[in-house]
Design a protein around this motif. Sequence first.
Motif, short mmCIF file in Angstrom:
data_model
loop_
_atom_site.label_atom_id
_atom_site.label_comp_id
_atom_site.label_asym_id
_atom_site.label_seq_id
_atom_site.Cartn_x
_atom_site.Cartn_y
_atom_site.Cartn_z
N GLU A 22 -12.87 2.74 5.24
CA GLU A 22 -12.25 2.33 5.67
C GLU A 22 -11.44 2.77 6.74
N LEU A 35 -5.05 -2.18 10.24
CA LEU A 35 -6.18 -1.77 8.40
C LEU A 35 -7.91 -2.45 8.87
N ARG A 86 -8.00 2.56 9.51
CA ARG A 86 -6.78 2.83 9.77
C ARG A 86 -6.01 3.20 10.73
N ASN A 88 0.82 -1.06 0.22
CA ASN A 88 -0.29 -0.24 0.07
C ASN A 88 0.85 1.25 0.10
#
Length: 218
Positions: free
Chosen positions: A206, A218, A208, A89
């Motif tokens: 999402e 994550l 994180r 990533n």
Amino acid sequence: RPGQNVSVAFSNGDVLQGGVRSNDGVTLVLQHDLLGLLSIPLASVTVTLPDEAQGPQAPPLVTWRGNLSASTTGSIGNTEENKVHSLLNLVRKTPRLRDTFTVDYARERESGDTGKRQTTKDQLEVSWQRELLTPGSPWLPMLIVRDEIDKRKNYDHRGSVLAGLGYGLIDTETERLIPRVGAGLSKKFGAEEEGDILAEAFAGFEYRLEVTKRNHIL
């Protein structure tokens, strides 16, 4: 401080303007439009904040962040299983844009009572996601371009283009919580009978969390 635009005056009368990359109290590292990165001893110059009327400001700084993770698991019994997963990533950020590049690979193999090993999953997905950043606004318009190669499917690869909107409930350098919704188009390539372009939609979030520079959730 890093990212701030300053004017640097030398003893001979020359003046340079640029963005601060680093300053340890002894040496100033300046990003100049034409000269690039310059290391300047602070003892020989005078540093001031420029007035906007004195000229154009230095270009915004670009930052890169990234991580690589890999894991493998296995089990022994009536059915033996082995799983491998790796994820790369990379995030490129400017004051107006955030680009996320992702490479995700997963492979699974198993064997039954016959002892014959069979691959049940062999998938590679590459994607690029661009978000538009508006200072002071949590809304994140976004574009996603994705290509998926799955050797267990009856096609060579599947491409898709999606557009959507996210909302930054939490959006800092160390923690991010963003729900997203959107829609787009996808198409299979290399199949015996290639299908038409299909419409699809997505919804999710999402999360994180950067625990340390090397550890992330994550």
